[in-house]
Design a protein around this motif. Structure first.
Motif, PDB file in Angstrom:
ATOM      1  N   THR A  18      65.290  21.057   9.770  1.00  0.00           N
ATOM      2  CA  THR A  18      66.576  20.939  10.474  1.00  0.00           C
ATOM      3  C   THR A  18      67.096  19.513  10.417  1.00  0.00           C
ATOM      4  O   THR A  18      68.288  19.266  10.155  1.00  0.00           O
ATOM      5  N   LEU A  19      66.212  18.542  10.656  1.00  0.00           N
ATOM      6  CA  LEU A  19      66.622  17.138  10.637  1.00  0.00           C
ATOM      7  C   LEU A  19      66.974  16.676   9.229  1.00  0.00           C
ATOM      8  O   LEU A  19      67.788  15.774   9.047  1.00  0.00           O
ATOM      9  N   MET A  20      66.358  17.307   8.225  1.00  0.00           N
ATOM     10  CA  MET A  20      66.627  16.943   6.843  1.00  0.00           C
ATOM     11  C   MET A  20      68.061  17.279   6.447  1.00  0.00           C
ATOM     12  O   MET A  20      68.623  16.693   5.517  1.00  0.00           O
ATOM     13  N   GLN A  21      68.688  18.200   7.181  1.00  0.00           N
ATOM     14  CA  GLN A  21      70.059  18.620   6.859  1.00  0.00           C
ATOM     15  C   GLN A  21      71.109  17.609   7.326  1.00  0.00           C
ATOM     16  O   GLN A  21      72.275  17.716   6.967  1.00  0.00           O
ATOM     17  N   VAL A  22      70.693  16.630   8.129  1.00  0.00           N
ATOM     18  CA  VAL A  22      71.648  15.645   8.651  1.00  0.00           C
ATOM     19  C   VAL A  22      72.121  14.740   7.510  1.00  0.00           C
ATOM     20  O   VAL A  22      71.293  14.197   6.766  1.00  0.00           O
ATOM     21  N   PRO A  23      73.436  14.548   7.348  1.00  0.00           N
ATOM     22  CA  PRO A  23      73.943  13.645   6.308  1.00  0.00           C
ATOM     23  C   PRO A  23      73.402  12.225   6.529  1.00  0.00           C
ATOM     24  O   PRO A  23      73.394  11.713   7.648  1.00  0.00           O
ATOM     25  N   GLY A  24      72.930  11.621   5.465  1.00  0.00           N
ATOM     26  CA  GLY A  24      72.395  10.266   5.559  1.00  0.00           C
ATOM     27  C   GLY A  24      70.891  10.214   5.667  1.00  0.00           C
ATOM     28  O   GLY A  24      70.287   9.143   5.519  1.00  0.00           O
ATOM     29  N   VAL A  25      70.238  11.367   5.923  1.00  0.00           N
ATOM     30  CA  VAL A  25      68.772  11.409   5.957  1.00  0.00           C
ATOM     31  C   VAL A  25      68.273  11.666   4.538  1.00  0.00           C
ATOM     32  O   VAL A  25      68.497  12.740   3.962  1.00  0.00           O
TER      33      VAL A  25
ATOM     34  N   SER B 142      73.909   9.486  15.737  1.00  0.00           N
ATOM     35  CA  SER B 142      74.644  10.470  16.532  1.00  0.00           C
ATOM     36  C   SER B 142      74.435  11.880  15.985  1.00  0.00           C
ATOM     37  O   SER B 142      74.227  12.838  16.742  1.00  0.00           O
ATOM     38  N   SER B 143      74.460  12.011  14.666  1.00  0.00           N
ATOM     39  CA  SER B 143      74.265  13.327  14.041  1.00  0.00           C
ATOM     40  C   SER B 143      72.846  13.836  14.270  1.00  0.00           C
ATOM     41  O   SER B 143      72.623  15.020  14.543  1.00  0.00           O
ATOM     42  N   ILE B 144      71.875  12.925  14.163  1.00  0.00           N
ATOM     43  CA  ILE B 144      70.478  13.314  14.391  1.00  0.00           C
ATOM     44  C   ILE B 144      70.293  13.743  15.842  1.00  0.00           C
ATOM     45  O   ILE B 144      69.615  14.741  16.135  1.00  0.00           O
ATOM     46  N   GLU B 145      70.918  13.016  16.757  1.00  0.00           N
ATOM     47  CA  GLU B 145      70.794  13.347  18.181  1.00  0.00           C
ATOM     48  C   GLU B 145      71.389  14.729  18.474  1.00  0.00           C
ATOM     49  O   GLU B 145      70.838  15.501  19.268  1.00  0.00           O
ATOM     50  N   ASN B 146      72.494  15.046  17.835  1.00  0.00           N
ATOM     51  CA  ASN B 146      73.105  16.364  18.044  1.00  0.00           C
ATOM     52  C   ASN B 146      72.158  17.481  17.587  1.00  0.00           C
ATOM     53  O   ASN B 146      72.035  18.515  18.259  1.00  0.00           O
ATOM     54  N   LYS B 147      71.516  17.301  16.444  1.00  0.00           N
ATOM     55  CA  LYS B 147      70.536  18.276  15.961  1.00  0.00           C
ATOM     56  C   LYS B 147      69.364  18.383  16.940  1.00  0.00           C
ATOM     57  O   LYS B 147      68.845  19.478  17.212  1.00  0.00           O
ATOM     58  N   TRP B 148      68.935  17.222  17.442  1.00  0.00           N
ATOM     59  CA  TRP B 148      67.804  17.177  18.380  1.00  0.00           C
ATOM     60  C   TRP B 148      68.127  17.969  19.653  1.00  0.00           C
ATOM     61  O   TRP B 148      67.283  18.710  20.164  1.00  0.00           O
ATOM     62  N   LYS B 149      69.348  17.823  20.147  1.00  0.00           N
ATOM     63  CA  LYS B 149      69.748  18.530  21.370  1.00  0.00           C
ATOM     64  C   LYS B 149      69.759  20.049  21.171  1.00  0.00           C
ATOM     65  O   LYS B 149      69.501  20.804  22.110  1.00  0.00           O
ATOM     66  N   VAL B 150      70.054  20.468  19.941  1.00  0.00           N
ATOM     67  CA  VAL B 150      70.004  21.904  19.645  1.00  0.00           C
ATOM     68  C   VAL B 150      68.555  22.385  19.659  1.00  0.00           C
ATOM     69  O   VAL B 150      68.226  23.437  20.206  1.00  0.00           O
ATOM     70  N   LEU B 151      67.671  21.571  19.071  1.00  0.00           N
ATOM     71  CA  LEU B 151      66.254  21.924  19.013  1.00  0.00           C
ATOM     72  C   LEU B 151      65.585  21.830  20.375  1.00  0.00           C
ATOM     73  O   LEU B 151      64.781  22.688  20.757  1.00  0.00           O
ATOM     74  N   PHE B 152      65.905  20.733  21.107  1.00  0.00           N
ATOM     75  CA  PHE B 152      65.228  20.445  22.380  1.00  0.00           C
ATOM     76  C   PHE B 152      66.269  20.101  23.455  1.00  0.00           C
ATOM     77  O   PHE B 152      66.493  18.935  23.761  1.00  0.00           O
ATOM     78  N   PRO B 153      66.922  21.100  24.004  1.00  0.00           N
ATOM     79  CA  PRO B 153      67.979  20.821  24.993  1.00  0.00           C
ATOM     80  C   PRO B 153      67.450  20.190  26.280  1.00  0.00           C
ATOM     81  O   PRO B 153      68.228  19.604  27.031  1.00  0.00           O
ATOM     82  N   LYS B 154      66.137  20.275  26.530  1.00  0.00           N
ATOM     83  CA  LYS B 154      65.561  19.752  27.772  1.00  0.00           C
ATOM     84  C   LYS B 154      64.783  18.451  27.554  1.00  0.00           C
ATOM     85  O   LYS B 154      64.092  17.972  28.455  1.00  0.00           O
ATOM     86  N   ILE B 155      64.903  17.870  26.357  1.00  0.00           N
ATOM     87  CA  ILE B 155      64.147  16.643  26.052  1.00  0.00           C
ATOM     88  C   ILE B 155      65.116  15.581  25.538  1.00  0.00           C
ATOM     89  O   ILE B 155      65.835  15.813  24.563  1.00  0.00           O
ATOM     90  N   PRO B 156      65.151  14.406  26.173  1.00  0.00           N
ATOM     91  CA  PRO B 156      66.037  13.338  25.690  1.00  0.00           C
ATOM     92  C   PRO B 156      65.658  12.903  24.279  1.00  0.00           C
ATOM     93  O   PRO B 156      64.480  12.964  23.898  1.00  0.00           O
ATOM     94  N   PHE B 157      66.660  12.472  23.524  1.00  0.00           N
ATOM     95  CA  PHE B 157      66.424  11.977  22.167  1.00  0.00           C
ATOM     96  C   PHE B 157      65.887  10.549  22.266  1.00  0.00           C
ATOM     97  O   PHE B 157      66.604   9.617  22.613  1.00  0.00           O
ATOM     98  N   ASP B 158      64.607  10.394  21.990  1.00  0.00           N
ATOM     99  CA  ASP B 158      63.949   9.098  22.104  1.00  0.00           C
ATOM    100  C   ASP B 158      63.429   8.709  20.725  1.00  0.00           C
ATOM    101  O   ASP B 158      62.615   9.426  20.141  1.00  0.00           O
ATOM    102  N   TYR B 159      63.875   7.585  20.200  1.00  0.00           N
ATOM    103  CA  TYR B 159      63.547   7.215  18.828  1.00  0.00           C
ATOM    104  C   TYR B 159      63.238   5.717  18.751  1.00  0.00           C
ATOM    105  O   TYR B 159      63.483   4.950  19.682  1.00  0.00           O
ATOM    106  N   SER B 160      62.702   5.314  17.609  1.00  0.00           N
ATOM    107  CA  SER B 160      62.516   3.887  17.324  1.00  0.00           C
ATOM    108  C   SER B 160      62.542   3.692  15.816  1.00  0.00           C
ATOM    109  O   SER B 160      62.270   4.633  15.050  1.00  0.00           O
ATOM    110  N   PHE B 161      62.904   2.504  15.389  1.00  0.00           N
ATOM    111  CA  PHE B 161      62.850   2.141  13.978  1.00  0.00           C
ATOM    112  C   PHE B 161      61.521   1.439  13.709  1.00  0.00           C
ATOM    113  O   PHE B 161      61.061   0.628  14.515  1.00  0.00           O
ATOM    114  N   LEU B 162      60.913   1.737  12.574  1.00  0.00           N
ATOM    115  CA  LEU B 162      59.577   1.220  12.300  1.00  0.00           C
ATOM    116  C   LEU B 162      59.540  -0.297  12.175  1.00  0.00           C
ATOM    117  O   LEU B 162      58.548  -0.920  12.549  1.00  0.00           O
ATOM    118  N   ASP B 163      60.598  -0.903  11.650  1.00  0.00           N
ATOM    119  CA  ASP B 163      60.576  -2.360  11.538  1.00  0.00           C
ATOM    120  C   ASP B 163      60.574  -3.002  12.928  1.00  0.00           C
ATOM    121  O   ASP B 163      59.949  -4.051  13.138  1.00  0.00           O
TER     122      ASP B 163
END
Length: 796
Positions: free
Chosen positions: A486-493, A636-657
């Motif tokens: 699902t996340l792979m479908q996001v433009p830019g990923v 923003s696009s990734i977060e929208n996909k995340w909300k569809v997958l996990f409507p009860k879990i906040p989108f929490d992310y980090s960049f590896l660098d």
């Protein structure tokens, strides 16, 4: 006496300005450092009977010569201690929110909380909290009770009363029973939300699992009766643990509450900790900066001794005693120190917000706080003594008749002492400059040394473990693959990958469950364990030395293994490596590949053995490599996909660098502070040189005039005034070089991968100090050389 002191100080405005500038800057920096040092040294001291409180530490021997040290204990441990060890007065335990849901729902908003802990009913009777509202006893009796800090209560409820309000966590509703003051900056327990542990035990499956003596999920604290024998208690609780766990190699020790902040050797740290060496280093730096600032006063005071000699001598002839004169001169020192302290307090209040932001603390400076008052008064007393005692001794030692007859002053002994102080100043300055350069180069070395993997433009998200609770291994694998697709479908990923944890600071380690051909029966080394999909090496640019990586669609690879080069070497696996039998946890398969070593932990540590397996149900971390472009839109696009997958879990992310940089945050802070301290020290030392050069030019004004009349050039005059000071700076450089080389070699020993200290570093530090000193001196020397000699000679 006060009026005379005031007049003497005002008479020499330039000297007073130099002294005030140097002292106030030096005192400001020193006091800020001391505020931090005292905070570090007094961690958890505020708890009642803190010297009787200990945390239970467990030492698990995983193989001969290798012992794991855990701060956690089994759930039933404390209750048995309390019953069977009479020296124990009270017990309590806690568990952090690492392994429990952290998502709170309030007014339709989902909020993820990191600083949450579950505590038992004894927690608040052992540890000291300031109750602002509500009841801690009600909390202890309510299985679904919460205690919030003041700032957290304001975050959720604003100006409303928090007591009695409901917060939903997972599918359960919790009631706020009490609000306490925010945690002090020197507290190990930086938890904003405390929940009653009894609520966890309502889950019978969890309770049954946690009551196993093989699960070390809880951190246990005990308070001993006064004068109890700590070693005897350690022996008794070890016997309890060995008997119930059926393990005669395990042992328990006690770490004092006040010692936790500086402990080393744990496998994992729940609480804030730091290196005691760093605290000691900064304490020394604070004293050195204050000493450097005080040296200016001493130098300028003793240099002007000949000017004040007649004043002192006349007062002696008129009946003034050495004691009165000494007190008079000490009063002058005290007035300068006090004036500098007033400026210091202003500077501290101005700089405190930036200092707090940098150190991530919440220090306050208020003279109503006794520790702050004691620190300020102590600094005032110290600077007064440093500034005043020696100059007062010099000036009161003059013999009036010799002075009035025109004997030269000051004495040779005084001149040598003053030169030694200048050397000391520049020894400190050059040492700090060299240390700053070395620290900067080490940080650059870490940042630019090939970590052997790609980390730029890679986003990391983690699927909470409880989302897959109750699912079979096949269902978990299918579920995480669906998320990935699902996340792979996001433009830019560009690509996505799954693993059981981050490639940065990967801490998952196992021991005693591995086997391979040729392993000695008593050889059970620790090996880091990682589950990763077939895209993982492409995502991070990992290179294979031999064989191949795991393939998701290859069923055989569910039981195959990839080892790193270090594992092959340290495990003693024989050639041919590919195809060798390898077993983990009873699952026997074969080695299909050897990946080249990469730094999956901090460069403070050497690369250790790593085993990668293909069991997909372990994977909860998803990586996304983004194409360069508009990152905010991609997020923003990734977060929208995340909300569809996990409507009860906040989108929490980090960049590896960013995660990579966090590994070395404390080191970078130290390097920045070293740079700042070096600049301050050299400025203060330069101020002193400026004053001495000005006084030297003033003392030699007639000599300079005669030399110019006789044809001396301005360059010659500059050399005349400068050469003595530059020689002193050179001596400081010679002393600073071995000192800073030794100190920074010790610091670099903390890194498994470090730079080599080169001689050019000390040459650059010395050149920098010399250039600054020469520039400072030259300002006065050129001014003296450009003056009209006839005018100066007429003033005779």
């Amino acid at each position: 006496m006060f009026k005379i002191a005031y007049r003497n100080l005002i008479k020499q405005k330039r000297t007073l300005l130099i002294n005030l500038s140097g002292l106030s800057v030096g005192m400001t920096v020193s006091l800020l450092i001391m505020v931090w040092v005292i905070n570090e040294l007094n961690y958890d001291n505020y708890h009642t009977k803190s010297d009787q409180i200990y945390r239970v530490t467990n030492h698990i021997e995983v193989s001969p010569g290798e012992t794991w040290v855990w701060e956690s204990s089994p759930l039933p441990y404390t209750s048995l201690m309390s019953k069977q060890v009479p020296e124990i007065n009270k017990v309590t335990k806690m568990m952090t929110g690492t392994w429990v849901p952290l998502i709170f729902e309030h007014k339709g908003s989902l909020l993820k909380e990191a600083n949450i802990a579950y505590v038992d009913s004894n927690w608040f009777s052992m540890f000291s909290y300031t109750l602002l509202s509500g009841s801690l006893s009600v909390f202890s009796e309510n299985p679904y009770g919460l205690v919030l800090t003041e700032s957290k209560a304001k975050k959720y409820f604003g100006a409303e009363e928090a007591i009695g309000k409901i917060l939903k966590m997972d599918s359960l509703y919790y009631t706020v029973n009490a609000v306490v003051a925010d945690n002090p900056s020197n507290s190990s327990f930086k938890f904003d939300i405390l929940s009653n542990m009894a609520g966890l035990m309502k889950n019978e499956a969890r309770k049954k699992n946690d009551e196993s003596w093989g699960n070390f999920n809880y951190i246990s604290f005990i308070r001993l009766h006064e004068n109890s024998n700590q070693k005897l208690v350690e022996k008794k609780i070890t016997e309890i643990l060995r008997k119930n766990k059926d393990d005669n190699t395990i042992r328990s020790t006690l770490v004092g509450l006040k010692d936790m902040h500086f402990e080393t050797g744990l496998q994992y740290y729940t609480f804030s900790h730091t290196n005691q060496q760093i605290v000691t280093v900064f304490l020394v730096i604070a004293v050195l900066i204050l000493l450097t600032a005080s040296i200016n006063y001493v130098n300028l005071s003793t240099a002007r001794a000949s000017i004040r000699a007649k004043e002192i001598s006349i007062r002696k002839i008129n009946g003034a005693s050495n004691k009165n004169l000494f007190l008079q001169l000490m009063l002058e020192s005290g007035l300068v120190s006090f004036a500098a302290l007033v400026i210091t307090v202003l500077l501290m209040n101005l700089s405190l917000p930036y200092f707090n932001q940098f150190t991530e603390n919440n220090f306050t400076i208020s003279l109503s706080d006794w520790p702050v008052t004691a620190l300020v008064l102590g600094t005032l007393t110290l600077t007064t003594l440093l500034n005043g005692v020696y100059p007062a001794m010099i000036l009161t030692s003059f013999k009036p008749l010799q002075v009035l007859r025109g004997s030269s002053l000051p004495t040779i002994k005084d001149s040598v002492f003053r030169k030694a102080l200048v050397v000391t100043q520049f020894t400190i300055s050059v040492s700090l400059i060299a240390a700053t350069i070395i620290a900067y180069l080490q940080m650059q070395h870490i940042q630019h040394t090939d970590s052997k993997y790609q980390k730029d433009q890679i986003l990391k998200v983690t699927v909470p473990w409880y989302v897959t609770k109750g699912k079979t291994n096949e269902e978990i694998s299918s579920f995480t693959q669906t998320i990935q697709q699902t996340l792979m479908q996001v433009p830019g990923v560009k690509r996505t990958s799954q693993a059981s944890g981050s490639i940065i600071d990967h801490q998952s380690t196992s021991s005693g469950s591995f086997d391979w051909n040729g392993r000695a029966k008593d050889f059970n080394p620790s090996i880091s364990v990682l589950s990763a999909d077939e895209i993982f090496p492409q995502m991070f640019g990992l290179e294979m030395k031999e064989g191949r990586w795991l393939k998701d669609r290859n069923q055989a690879d569910q039981h195959s293994y990839v080892l790193n080069e270090t594992a092959i070497k340290e495990l003693g696996i024989h050639k041919p490596y590919i195809g060798q039998r390898f077993s983990w946890g009873g699952d026997t398969g074969a080695i299909i590949g050897i990946v080249k070593d990469f730094h999956f932990r901090s460069m403070h540590e050497k690369i250790t053995p790593l085993m990668v397996h293909g069991q997909s149900n372990w994977r909860s971390t998803i990586f996304m490599q983004l194409t360069p472009g508009n990152i905010p839109d991609q997020l923003s696009s990734i977060e929208n996909k995340w909300k569809v997958l996990f409507p009860k879990i906040p989108f929490d992310y980090s960049f590896l660098d960013q995660d990579f940089n966090k590994l070395y945050k404390s080191d970078q802070q130290m390097a920045t502070l070293m740079f700042f301290f070096a600049i301050i020290t050299i400025i203060v030392a330069a101020l002193g040189l400026f004053g001495l050069a000005a006084f030297t030019a003033e003392r030699k004004i007639k000599e300079i005039g005669i030399r110019k009349v006789l044809g001396a050039s301005s360059t010659h005059i500059v050399q005349l005034i400068s050469k003595e000071f530059i020689l002193l700076v050179g001596v400081g450089i010679l002393i600073a070089t071995p000192l800073s080389w030794w100190a920074m070699s010790e610091w670099l020993n903390n890194y498994a991968y470090r730079i080599n200290i080169q001689i050019w570093i000390f040459l650059l530090a010395g050149f920098s100090a010399t250039a600054i000193a020469l520039l400072t001196i030259s300002i006065q020397a050129i001014k003296a050389a450009m003056e009209n000699p006839v005018k100066n000679l007429r003033s005779e």
